[in-house]
Design a protein around this motif. Structure first.
Motif, short mmCIF file in Angstrom:
data_model
loop_
_atom_site.label_atom_id
_atom_site.label_comp_id
_atom_site.label_asym_id
_atom_site.label_seq_id
_atom_site.Cartn_x
_atom_site.Cartn_y
_atom_site.Cartn_z
N PRO A 38 0.83 -1.21 0.00
CA PRO A 38 0.00 0.00 0.00
C PRO A 38 0.86 1.26 0.00
O PRO A 38 1.88 1.32 0.69
N GLU A 41 2.20 2.85 3.21
CA GLU A 41 3.21 2.15 3.99
C GLU A 41 4.63 2.43 3.49
O GLU A 41 5.59 1.88 4.04
N SER A 80 -2.60 1.70 -4.56
CA SER A 80 -3.70 2.04 -3.67
C SER A 80 -4.15 0.79 -2.93
O SER A 80 -3.87 -0.34 -3.35
N ASP A 81 -4.89 0.98 -1.83
CA ASP A 81 -5.28 -0.14 -0.97
C ASP A 81 -6.02 -1.24 -1.72
O ASP A 81 -5.86 -2.43 -1.42
N ASP A 82 -6.87 -0.84 -2.68
CA ASP A 82 -7.69 -1.84 -3.36
C ASP A 82 -6.91 -2.68 -4.36
O ASP A 82 -7.44 -3.63 -4.94
N GLY A 140 2.75 -3.51 5.53
CA GLY A 140 1.99 -3.91 4.35
C GLY A 140 1.56 -5.35 4.42
O GLY A 140 0.65 -5.77 3.72
#
Length: 289
Positions: A38, A41, A80-82, A140
């Motif tokens: 991510p 992080e 990105s997170d997704d 992460g």
């Protein structure tokens, strides 16, 4: 002021421990790997590998390359997170091993623990014994394990990892070299044999080569192309010219005068000692069949 020898040595040891910086650690990663992390992080993960473990980090716009001893590197790609898997799912994914010499294992493990990196499933018995392995989550979620390695010794040069066990096995000196006896097989005075006798002599010559190789005395042998006076070479793993001479005199072709031998001491790579072991895995058909 007088200081006892024991106290003085203790002070030296204490000072040497304090003097070691993370960049002095030997941490080997064998190969290359990519880890998706991510974006948020990035600072935490570069702090772990750069500040805590002293690795060189090559920064790019959307990724970092973390370099390890031995030439391996880790590509940290930021998304990105997704776009990355949740940290809880990393237990099902590949775990990346970092080799650390025994002399530094405790220091590296303690540095990782002090950084706040989370241990992997500390309640599970498999992960509780830290004498040989220590598993942890990098920021992460990616799981790494440091390995207490007896063969991964302190760095000796960029891109190389010294293997003390193998060096001893092959008789290598500190430069990775050793002495051999190099033999040049030359055309002898007696070459005019009937065809059947010449074939018999050649077969006996090859049988003798195989015997010497099986005894671990002969490391490498082979003929030269063409029809010149220089017919081939032997490389012996023996300490003296006298011993090599005695071995060459067991060759039926030498005994018959079909070949003569010139011997010389030779200094070459100790890695040649691995040839016989590798050779056995490559032979599909015997040369004397």
């Amino acid at each position: 002021m007088k200081i006892g020898i024991g106290i003085f040595l203790s002070l030296l040891t204490f000072q040497s421990v304090l003097a070691q910086k993370p960049s002095d650690f030997t941490i080997v990663f064998q190969g290359q790997a990519k880890v998706n992390v991510p974006q948020f992080e990035r600072e935490s993960i570069t702090n772990l590998f750069g500040t805590v473990l002293g690795r060189t980090i090559e920064s790019h716009e959307d990724h970092d390359l973390v370099w390890f001893d031995g030439g391996g590197f880790l590509k940290l790609a930021y998304h990105s997170d997704d776009m990355v898997i949740p940290p809880s799912q990393f237990i099902k994914s590949m775990q990346l091993g970092l080799l650390v010499p025994s002399s530094e294992y405790e220091k590296v493990m303690n540095a990782i623990k002090s950084s706040g990196a989370k241990p992997v499933l500390p309640e599970v018995e498999k992960y509780q014994d830290h004498s040989n392995f220590y598993y942890f989550h990098a920021p992460g979620g990616q799981i790494f394990r440091i390995v207490n390695s007896i063969t991964t010794m302190p760095k000796t040069g960029e891109g190389y990892v010294y293997d003390a066990e193998r060096a001893q096995k092959y008789g290598a000196d500190e430069y990775g070299m050793k002495k051999y006896i190099f033999a040049f097989l030359k055309r002898g005075p007696n070459r005019d044999f009937p065809k059947d006798k010449a074939n018999e002599l050649q077969n006996a010559h090859m049988q003798n080569i195989i015997r010497l190789a099986n005894e671990g005395k002969l490391i490498l042998a082979g003929p030269f192309f063409g029809d010149g006076d220089l017919r081939g070479i032997y490389i012996f793993d023996v300490p003296t010219l006298e011993e090599a001479k005695a071995l060459t005199e067991t060759d039926p072709a030498i005994q018959a005068g079909s070949l003569v031998m010139e011997l010389m001491e030779w200094y070459g790579a100790a890695a040649l000692m691995a040839i016989p072991e590798i050779d056995r895995t490559l032979v599909k058909k015997s040369i004397i069949d």
